[in-house]
Design a protein around this motif. Structure first.
Motif, short mmCIF file in Angstrom:
data_model
loop_
_atom_site.label_atom_id
_atom_site.label_comp_id
_atom_site.label_asym_id
_atom_site.label_seq_id
_atom_site.Cartn_x
_atom_site.Cartn_y
_atom_site.Cartn_z
N GLN A 107 0.80 -1.21 0.00
CA GLN A 107 0.00 0.00 0.00
C GLN A 107 0.84 1.26 0.00
OE1 GLN A 107 -3.48 0.39 -0.06
NE2 GLN A 107 -3.32 -1.67 -0.82
N GLY A 108 2.12 1.13 0.34
CA GLY A 108 2.98 2.30 0.33
C GLY A 108 4.07 2.11 -0.69
N TYR A 129 0.21 6.24 -1.23
CA TYR A 129 -0.59 5.14 -0.70
C TYR A 129 -1.98 5.21 -1.30
CZ TYR A 129 -2.05 8.84 2.52
OH TYR A 129 -2.51 10.02 3.05
N ARG A 143 2.37 2.78 6.31
CA ARG A 143 1.03 3.31 6.51
C ARG A 143 0.38 2.62 7.70
NH1 ARG A 143 -3.96 1.41 4.90
NH2 ARG A 143 -2.95 -0.37 3.89
#
Lengths: 113, 116
Positions: A3-4, A25, A91
């Protein structure tokens, strides 16, 4: 899935210059954290910025967060050879019964004399 | 000074072996985590625990199990090691209960596992 995502993947600068690393993200966050990893070692926490904050400083580090663009940046000013390392954004978000950190793929920073 | 230790820095095992990776923290932290790190993939969460005898699956739990019998110790178990489990394994801990996202994580030095 990751996600990052950090950008660039690798960065080479000379001592004294500033280094900027970016993190994007995809989903909402409670906070975003930056970590440093020296070659083959564990990660060390650098700074945490909450979702309602826009900028944070710690020594030569400056972190910004733009939740509308889902992005963050880490600025290292007046870099030193000792700053050579990989830098990861993470995140922080709720995930089911608890919350956890999701790390990006990292930026490798090389600072030369 | 806070400290997370891992039982081995380097480990070589054979396919099919049962492998135990141990992690101990001396900070009285409630939360503990196991990650694996692979080039180009960053860190991926395998399992985490927010209390003794409690465990939660992370993003890639397949092929792994964990044990947390005492607050300070979190073990990662590879029931039958395979070559695709060759990786760097990192343990981490953080304080407090369910609000893990608000707290920094403290990492151990890592165990580089090679499965032949």
């Amino acid at each position: 899935s990751q996600q990052g995502e950090e950008d660039p993947q690798a960065l080479s600068i000379q001592e004294g210059e500033n280094a900027t690393m970016n993190c994007s993200y995809k989903t909402s966050i409670n906070n975003l954290q930056w970590y440093r990893q020296n070659s083959g070692r564990g990660l060390v926490h650098l700074i945490l910025i909450r979702s309602n904050e826009r900028e944070k400083h710690s020594g030569r580090l400056r972190v910004t967060l733009d939740t509308s663009k889902k992005s963050s940046s880490l600025l290292i000013t007046a870099s030193r050879a000792a700053d050579t390392a990989s830098y990861f954004c993470a995140r922080g978000a709720w995930a089911g019964t608890a919350s956890k950190l999701t790390f990006g793929t990292g930026t490798r920073l090389q600072v030369t004399l | 000074d806070v400290k997370v230790t891992q039982s081995s820095r380097y480990l070589v095992k054979r396919t099919g072996e049962k492998v135990f990776l141990e992690c101990v923290q001396d900070m009285d932290h409630e939360n503990m985590f196991w990650y694996r790190q692979d080039p180009g993939l960053g860190l991926r969460l395998i399992y985490f625990s927010y209390d003794v005898k409690m465990k939660e699956k992370g993003d890639i739990p397949e092929g792994y199990s964990v044990s947390r019998e005492k607050k300070e110790r979190f073990s990662l178990i590879l029931e039958s090691a395979s070559t695709n489990q060759t990786s760097m394994y990192l343990c981490a801990s953080s304080p407090q209960g369910l609000t893990v996202a608000y707290n920094e994580q403290f990492f151990g030095p890592g165990t580089r596992l090679t499965v032949l």
